[in-house]
Write a protein that holds these residues in place. Structure first.
Motif, mmCIF file in Angstrom:
data_model
loop_
_atom_site.group_PDB
_atom_site.id
_atom_site.type_symbol
_atom_site.label_atom_id
_atom_site.label_comp_id
_atom_site.label_asym_id
_atom_site.label_seq_id
_atom_site.Cartn_x
_atom_site.Cartn_y
_atom_site.Cartn_z
ATOM 1 N N MET A 1 15.530 -17.505 -2.513
ATOM 2 C CA MET A 1 15.149 -16.267 -1.832
ATOM 3 C C MET A 1 15.221 -15.076 -2.793
ATOM 4 O O MET A 1 14.367 -14.198 -2.774
ATOM 5 C CB MET A 1 16.055 -16.039 -0.621
ATOM 6 N N ASP A 2 16.276 -15.035 -3.630
ATOM 7 C CA ASP A 2 16.433 -13.935 -4.577
ATOM 8 C C ASP A 2 15.293 -13.890 -5.597
ATOM 9 O O ASP A 2 14.910 -12.827 -6.066
ATOM 10 C CB ASP A 2 17.770 -14.057 -5.317
ATOM 11 N N VAL A 3 14.756 -15.076 -5.937
ATOM 12 C CA VAL A 3 13.647 -15.135 -6.899
ATOM 13 C C VAL A 3 12.372 -14.584 -6.273
ATOM 14 O O VAL A 3 11.542 -13.967 -6.956
ATOM 15 C CB VAL A 3 13.429 -16.593 -7.364
ATOM 16 N N LEU A 4 12.226 -14.785 -4.964
ATOM 17 C CA LEU A 4 11.012 -14.347 -4.272
ATOM 18 C C LEU A 4 10.895 -12.826 -4.198
ATOM 19 O O LEU A 4 9.789 -12.289 -4.225
ATOM 20 C CB LEU A 4 10.987 -14.918 -2.852
ATOM 21 N N VAL A 5 12.023 -12.140 -4.089
ATOM 22 C CA VAL A 5 12.006 -10.696 -3.826
ATOM 23 C C VAL A 5 11.207 -9.917 -4.857
ATOM 24 O O VAL A 5 10.280 -9.172 -4.503
ATOM 25 C CB VAL A 5 13.438 -10.140 -3.687
ATOM 26 N N PRO A 6 11.503 -10.037 -6.183
ATOM 27 C CA PRO A 6 10.730 -9.244 -7.151
ATOM 28 C C PRO A 6 9.256 -9.625 -7.195
ATOM 29 O O PRO A 6 8.392 -8.769 -7.417
ATOM 30 C CB PRO A 6 11.423 -9.528 -8.486
ATOM 31 N N LEU A 7 8.960 -10.901 -6.956
ATOM 32 C CA LEU A 7 7.555 -11.336 -6.955
ATOM 33 C C LEU A 7 6.800 -10.722 -5.783
ATOM 34 O O LEU A 7 5.677 -10.223 -5.944
ATOM 35 C CB LEU A 7 7.480 -12.867 -6.898
ATOM 36 N N LEU A 8 7.423 -10.730 -4.609
ATOM 37 C CA LEU A 8 6.774 -10.156 -3.429
ATOM 38 C C LEU A 8 6.721 -8.631 -3.526
ATOM 39 O O LEU A 8 5.758 -8.011 -3.064
ATOM 40 C CB LEU A 8 7.515 -10.592 -2.162
ATOM 41 N N GLN A 9 7.748 -8.023 -4.132
ATOM 42 C CA GLN A 9 7.705 -6.576 -4.354
ATOM 43 C C GLN A 9 6.511 -6.199 -5.224
ATOM 44 O O GLN A 9 5.826 -5.201 -4.957
ATOM 45 C CB GLN A 9 9.002 -6.102 -5.016
ATOM 46 N N LEU A 10 6.272 -6.995 -6.267
ATOM 47 C CA LEU A 10 5.141 -6.738 -7.161
ATOM 48 C C LEU A 10 3.823 -6.880 -6.411
ATOM 49 O O LEU A 10 2.899 -6.067 -6.595
ATOM 50 C CB LEU A 10 5.188 -7.700 -8.347
ATOM 51 N N LEU A 11 3.739 -7.884 -5.546
ATOM 52 C CA LEU A 11 2.519 -8.081 -4.766
ATOM 53 C C LEU A 11 2.266 -6.892 -3.850
ATOM 54 O O LEU A 11 1.135 -6.378 -3.777
ATOM 55 C CB LEU A 11 2.638 -9.365 -3.939
ATOM 56 N N VAL A 12 3.312 -6.427 -3.156
ATOM 57 C CA VAL A 12 3.170 -5.271 -2.265
ATOM 58 C C VAL A 12 2.799 -4.027 -3.065
ATOM 59 O O VAL A 12 1.966 -3.213 -2.644
ATOM 60 C CB VAL A 12 4.459 -5.043 -1.456
ATOM 61 N N LEU A 14 1.104 -3.901 -5.845
ATOM 62 C CA LEU A 14 -0.311 -3.987 -6.217
ATOM 63 C C LEU A 14 -1.216 -3.657 -5.028
ATOM 64 O O LEU A 14 -2.252 -3.012 -5.191
ATOM 65 C CB LEU A 14 -0.622 -5.385 -6.752
ATOM 66 N N LEU A 15 -0.822 -4.115 -3.856
ATOM 67 C CA LEU A 15 -1.630 -3.857 -2.658
ATOM 68 C C LEU A 15 -1.610 -2.384 -2.255
ATOM 69 O O LEU A 15 -2.531 -1.910 -1.594
ATOM 70 C CB LEU A 15 -1.123 -4.715 -1.493
ATOM 71 N N LEU A 17 -1.095 0.142 -4.572
ATOM 72 C CA LEU A 17 -1.075 0.828 -5.866
ATOM 73 C C LEU A 17 -1.490 2.302 -5.785
ATOM 74 O O LEU A 17 -0.852 3.155 -6.417
ATOM 75 C CB LEU A 17 -1.956 0.078 -6.869
ATOM 76 N N PRO A 18 -2.531 2.662 -5.032
ATOM 77 C CA PRO A 18 -2.897 4.093 -4.959
ATOM 78 C C PRO A 18 -1.747 4.971 -4.463
ATOM 79 O O PRO A 18 -1.542 6.084 -4.970
ATOM 80 C CB PRO A 18 -4.074 4.105 -3.979
ATOM 81 N N LEU A 19 -0.992 4.486 -3.494
ATOM 82 C CA LEU A 19 0.146 5.228 -2.966
ATOM 83 C C LEU A 19 1.187 5.477 -4.059
ATOM 84 O O LEU A 19 1.676 6.598 -4.243
ATOM 85 C CB LEU A 19 0.770 4.455 -1.801
ATOM 86 N N HIS A 20 1.507 4.430 -4.823
ATOM 87 C CA HIS A 20 2.523 4.550 -5.870
ATOM 88 C C HIS A 20 2.034 5.440 -7.013
ATOM 89 O O HIS A 20 2.829 6.181 -7.607
ATOM 90 C CB HIS A 20 2.915 3.165 -6.372
ATOM 91 N N LEU A 21 0.760 5.384 -7.316
ATOM 92 C CA LEU A 21 0.212 6.251 -8.365
ATOM 93 C C LEU A 21 0.262 7.719 -7.933
ATOM 94 O O LEU A 21 0.608 8.605 -8.727
ATOM 95 C CB LEU A 21 -1.227 5.847 -8.693
ATOM 96 N N THR A 194 8.099 0.604 -1.209
ATOM 97 C CA THR A 194 6.900 1.209 -0.627
ATOM 98 C C THR A 194 7.234 1.997 0.634
ATOM 99 O O THR A 194 6.705 3.092 0.862
ATOM 100 C CB THR A 194 5.856 0.119 -0.300
ATOM 101 N N TRP A 195 8.134 1.457 1.443
ATOM 102 C CA TRP A 195 8.528 2.116 2.689
ATOM 103 C C TRP A 195 9.133 3.488 2.446
ATOM 104 O O TRP A 195 8.958 4.409 3.244
ATOM 105 C CB TRP A 195 9.518 1.226 3.438
ATOM 106 N N LYS A 196 9.843 3.654 1.328
ATOM 107 C CA LYS A 196 10.449 4.955 1.019
ATOM 108 C C LYS A 196 9.386 6.042 0.923
ATOM 109 O O LYS A 196 9.623 7.180 1.331
ATOM 110 C CB LYS A 196 11.219 4.873 -0.307
ATOM 111 N N HIS A 197 8.229 5.698 0.378
ATOM 112 C CA HIS A 197 7.140 6.681 0.291
ATOM 113 C C HIS A 197 6.533 6.956 1.667
ATOM 114 O O HIS A 197 6.261 8.109 2.016
ATOM 115 C CB HIS A 197 6.052 6.184 -0.666
#
Length: 244
Positions: A1-12, A14-15, A17-21, A194-197
């Motif tokens: 489960m711990d391995v999944l978190v950073p991978l799924l964070q990266l996926l979110v 990317l999805l 990305l305009p918000l984070h930019l 992402t939720w923080k934004h």
């Protein structure tokens, strides 16, 4: 489960990305401050319908906390749209504090709908720095869904204790993290950056009950409630009171 978190964070990431930019370039925060009150107006109205009984039960205790003035001097910390006003007993003198000035027009509407209260002023300031409020000037402080988004819950609670008179009471209603090791907690970790934004700084994984227990109140009472909206990543809620 711990391995999944950073991978799924990266996926979110990317999805979205305009918000984070936009956030990186400093464009998102002003936009968020403008739209967030409208979002909260919708969500708090729905939440009040679901939690009305519990809120009335919690805030009914305010009427017994009259100060030397014969009224209850009440500070609503992170007042938002004034969604709690309808639950306060008559005779409260309400001071509102929020770092977002765009809430003021929503507060004006809520004030007009709740003439049983006396309104003092709207202070635009963060909870960590309430220097505009005097020591021991409040009988009651109310804090609902606020400690999730402040920079430092510890500093906010220190300020709450400063402005409360001896024997004054903090009433709180906050959402907290899901149990560690659960799938729900994993998804909170994935979505939090992402939720923080989206939620104007809202953190999904805070253990706020620990901040309250460590804040050196003379008494803390709290109970847990399930989240009102299952379709949001927000976890269980804690409600209760802390006595200075």
């Amino acid at each position: 489960m711990d391995v999944l978190v950073p991978l799924l964070q990266l996926l979110v990431l990317l999805l979205t990305l305009p918000l984070h930019l936009m956030a990186l370039l400093g464009c998102w925060q002003p936009l968020c401050k403008t739209y967030f009150p409208y979002l909260m107006a919708v969500l708090t109205s729905k939440s009040n319908r679901k939690m009305e009984g519990k809120k009335r039960e919690l805030f009914s205790q305010i009427k017994g906390l009259t100060g030397a003035s014969g009224k209850v001097d009440l500070l609503e910390l992170g007042c938002g749209t004034g969604a709690n006003f309808q639950f306060y007993p008559p005779g409260c003198r309400v001071t509102c504090l929020d770092p977002n000035p765009h809430f003021e027009k929503f507060l004006t509407k809520s004030m007009a709908e709740n003439r049983h209260l006396q309104y003092e002023r709207f202070v635009v300031a963060p909870g960590e720095d309430m220097r505009q409020l005097a020591d021991g000037s409040m009988d009651v402080v109310v804090c609902t869904l606020v400690l999730c988004s402040v920079q430092s819950p510890r500093k906010v609670l220190q300020e709450v204790q400063r402005v409360l008179r001896p024997g004054g009471v903090l009433f709180f209603w906050e959402h907290v993290t899901e149990p560690h090791g659960s799938w729900a907690f994993m998804w909170q970790q994935v979505l939090e950056p992402t939720w923080k934004h989206i939620g104007d700084g809202c953190c999904l994984t805070r253990e706020t009950w620990k901040d309250l227990e460590n804040a050196q109140f003379s008494e803390v009472q709290m109970e847990r409630q399930p989240p009102p909206f299952k379709w949001l990543p927000v976890g269980p809620h804690i409600m209760g009171k802390a006595v200075k």
